[in-house]
Motif scaffolding. Structure first.
Motif, mmCIF file in Angstrom:
data_model
loop_
_atom_site.group_PDB
_atom_site.id
_atom_site.type_symbol
_atom_site.label_atom_id
_atom_site.label_comp_id
_atom_site.label_asym_id
_atom_site.label_seq_id
_atom_site.Cartn_x
_atom_site.Cartn_y
_atom_site.Cartn_z
ATOM 1 N N GLU A 162 0.946 -1.024 -0.043
ATOM 2 C CA GLU A 162 0.068 0.042 0.126
ATOM 3 C C GLU A 162 0.937 1.198 0.035
ATOM 4 O O GLU A 162 1.855 1.440 0.725
ATOM 5 C CB GLU A 162 -0.768 0.016 1.217
ATOM 6 N N TRP A 163 0.409 2.105 -0.721
ATOM 7 C CA TRP A 163 1.221 3.334 -1.181
ATOM 8 C C TRP A 163 0.635 4.774 -0.574
ATOM 9 O O TRP A 163 -0.514 4.849 -0.520
ATOM 10 C CB TRP A 163 1.562 3.687 -2.386
ATOM 11 N N VAL A 164 1.357 5.569 0.080
ATOM 12 C CA VAL A 164 1.159 7.002 0.429
ATOM 13 C C VAL A 164 1.413 7.829 -1.028
ATOM 14 O O VAL A 164 0.181 8.537 -1.522
ATOM 15 C CB VAL A 164 1.983 7.430 1.493
ATOM 16 N N ARG A 223 3.324 2.850 2.546
ATOM 17 C CA ARG A 223 2.634 2.835 3.837
ATOM 18 C C ARG A 223 3.544 1.943 4.868
ATOM 19 O O ARG A 223 4.056 0.775 4.429
ATOM 20 C CB ARG A 223 1.488 2.103 3.681
ATOM 21 N N SER A 244 -1.168 9.425 7.765
ATOM 22 C CA SER A 244 -0.737 8.746 6.728
ATOM 23 C C SER A 244 0.921 8.944 6.494
ATOM 24 O O SER A 244 1.435 8.057 6.158
ATOM 25 C CB SER A 244 -1.535 9.348 5.334
ATOM 26 N N VAL A 271 2.525 3.767 9.440
ATOM 27 C CA VAL A 271 2.542 5.478 8.785
ATOM 28 C C VAL A 271 3.939 5.660 8.058
ATOM 29 O O VAL A 271 4.931 4.851 8.453
ATOM 30 C CB VAL A 271 2.658 6.427 9.935
ATOM 31 N N HIS A 272 3.888 6.215 7.119
ATOM 32 C CA HIS A 272 5.176 6.705 6.491
ATOM 33 C C HIS A 272 5.985 7.779 6.931
ATOM 34 O O HIS A 272 5.318 8.880 7.221
ATOM 35 C CB HIS A 272 4.860 6.833 4.906
#
Length: 337
Positions: free
Chosen positions: A51-53, A60, A153, A191-192
């Motif tokens: 999953e990407w921010v 992520r 996020s 969290v990134h």
């Protein structure tokens, strides 16, 4: 404190035993959390979907670095990143998953930060929480509680070693001790965390070597973003552990809004610029020139000059004659329209 004389005549402090108990408990906890998995069982585990921010850039639960020299535009870029994530807007040509942002601005003045976010068009609806100035006390604990309270996020820490208080960034051990709790927190919370850091003054052949300090700095990262400024451009690139590298890309800055956008690839801009210089050289030459004569006459990287020359031939702007064999080098001349 309680003291007692033992049979050897040595005075004991009961707090020493308390500390021993604490260490035993910590070691017991560490042992309980340590497990070994057989590779067959590992292969049978269901695959996790990344999953990407920021798609293919900031993962992520990942930990990334933005490095650049002073005045390269790091703070400007991080403010744009915060605004893009808060609103779910595209960033550096990649899609963004909307979410909240914690922004630790440890070097900027509060009034300046307010002015710059106003210029970007931020408002009270944007889920961006900022902190200006130093973070004292249990810094990692404060960061974890802030993440739990606001569920962002993305967390931006500008700059990372002012936050961690690691002052010897050349020490591999000290850098690891400073960064590991931050990396672990990103993994734990999903969290990134983007860490901002400085690059050295000298130019290096390998962009990663420009990151100031120990190799443990960029070695700890899932993504390293490198920002540099020349007399003509601001250029960004990335090296990824996950996702796809962002090739050197020229950034376009709007001085009215303070917004930064992704422009053309540096390679394409350089190919076009060198192509114009090659054309000018050939148009003013009395005779056709060899590739070596062109490379020696135009300032630029040899690989880029050769690519520009091939592009001019393919596009029909330059004529190439000869066999290209030993003693019969290709000759290049401009095409008169």
């Amino acid at each position: 404190m309680g003291y007692q004389q033992n049979n050897l005549g040595v005075q004991l402090d009961w707090s020493d035993f308390d500390e021993l108990d604490i260490h035993k408990q910590q070691n017991k906890s560490a042992l309980q959390s340590f497990t070994l998995t057989r590779v067959g069982d590992l292969l049978n585990e269901p695959s996790e979907h990344n999953e990407w921010v920021i798609n293919d850039l900031l993962l992520r639960g990942g930990f990334s670095l933005l490095a650049g020299k002073p005045k390269a535009g790091k703070s400007t870029l991080t403010r744009c990143l915060a605004q893009a994530v808060a609103r779910g807007h595209e960033f550096l040509g990649r899609t963004v998953k909307q979410g909240g942002v914690l922004f630790f601005s440890l070097e900027d003045h509060r009034t300046m930060l307010k002015k710059e976010f106003q210029r970007l068009g931020a408002d009270s609806e944007d889920k961006i929480w900022v902190h200006c100035g130093s973070v004292n006390g249990d810094r990692y604990g404060i960061l974890e509680r802030a993440i739990e309270a606001h569920e962002p996020s993305l967390v931006i820490i500008d700059t990372i070693f002012r936050f961690t208080r690691c002052f010897d960034t050349n020490s591999y051990t000290q850098v690891l001790e400073a960064l590991t709790p931050v990396s672990d927190l990103a993994r734990k919370t999903g969290v990134h965390i983007l860490a901002v850091h400085h690059a050295g003054k000298s130019e290096r052949a390998d962009s990663l070597d420009s990151v100031l300090g120990s190799v443990a700095v960029h070695g700890s990262m899932d993504c390293t973003l490198l920002l540099r400024r020349t007399s003509e451009y601001r250029i960004i690139e990335s090296q990824q552990r996950y996702g796809h590298d962002l090739p050197p890309t020229v950034l376009e800055y709007d001085p009215c809004t303070g917004w930064i956008e992704s422009g053309s690839l540096l390679e394409n801009i350089e190919t076009q610029r060198l192509g114009s210089q090659i054309l000018e050289l050939l148009e003013n030459a009395d005779q056709a020139l060899t590739e070596r004569e062109i490379v020696d006459s135009v300032s630029g990287k040899t690989t880029m000059l050769r690519k520009s020359l091939r592009s001019l031939v393919e596009s029909g702007k330059v004529n190439r004659s000869g066999t290209g064999q030993r003693g019969h080098a290709f000759l290049y001349s401009s095409i008169v329209e």
